[in-house]
Design an enzyme around this catalytic site. Structure first.
Site, PDB file in Angstrom:
ATOM      1  N   SER A  11     111.098 -17.116  94.035  1.00  0.00           N
ATOM      2  CA  SER A  11     111.989 -17.795  92.420  1.00  0.00           C
ATOM      3  C   SER A  11     110.277 -18.115  91.738  1.00  0.00           C
ATOM      4  CB  SER A  11     112.459 -19.038  93.054  1.00  0.00           C
ATOM      5  OG  SER A  11     113.030 -20.102  92.319  1.00  0.00           O
ATOM      6  N   HIS A  12     111.268 -18.044  90.483  1.00  0.00           N
ATOM      7  CA  HIS A  12     110.126 -18.402  89.300  1.00  0.00           C
ATOM      8  C   HIS A  12     109.965 -19.701  89.184  1.00  0.00           C
ATOM      9  CE1 HIS A  12     112.132 -15.175  87.801  1.00  0.00           C
ATOM     10  NE2 HIS A  12     111.584 -14.819  86.852  1.00  0.00           N
TER      11      HIS A  12
END
Length: 130
Positions: A11-12
């Site tokens: 994920s970012h």
């Protein structure tokens, strides 16, 4: 019991991935390794190939690793890492981040192999909420 499929959440956002990991660990067991590769090496929003590589290595217990990215550059970063050294026992899945993770962990916890775990994550796309 044999080794479980490992799961990597890419994920970012470190907070998003940590929250999802907390949720899926309630569904799975301690036998299902769920690792996160989120944010940059210095804690900013983004993705890091070094973090993805390390998470895949840590999640690998011998039954394969399923990698679930959230979107955009997380997908590109994951694909880049997997292209460096192609392994049939490490797969990226095209699945909704939350629902796919829940389905994958449930499948892995029940003893499913890598292919069945990946299929469960991908099928989560078709589960209606309403």
């Amino acid at each position: 019991m044999s080794a479980s499929v490992g799961i990597v959440l890419v994920s970012h956002s470190p907070q998003l991935a940590a929250g999802l990991r907390l949720l899926v660990r309630e569904i799975g067991t301690d036998a299902v390794p769920v690792l996160i590769a989120a944010g940059t090496g210095d804690g900013r929003i983004g993705t890091s190939s070094d973090l993805v590589r390390a998470a895949i290595q840590a999640a690998d217990r011998g039954a394969g690793v399923l990698v679930l990215p959230d979107l955009g550059s997380a997908v590109l970063t994951t694909r880049s890492v997997l292209a460096e050294r192609q392994r049939p026992d490490v797969v990226i899945v095209d699945a909704p981040f939350v629902e796919g993770a829940v389905a994958a962990v449930a499948a892995a916890a029940s003893g499913a192999d890598l292919r069945a775990t990946a299929r469960s994550a991908e099928e989560a796309r078709h589960v209606r909420k309403l």
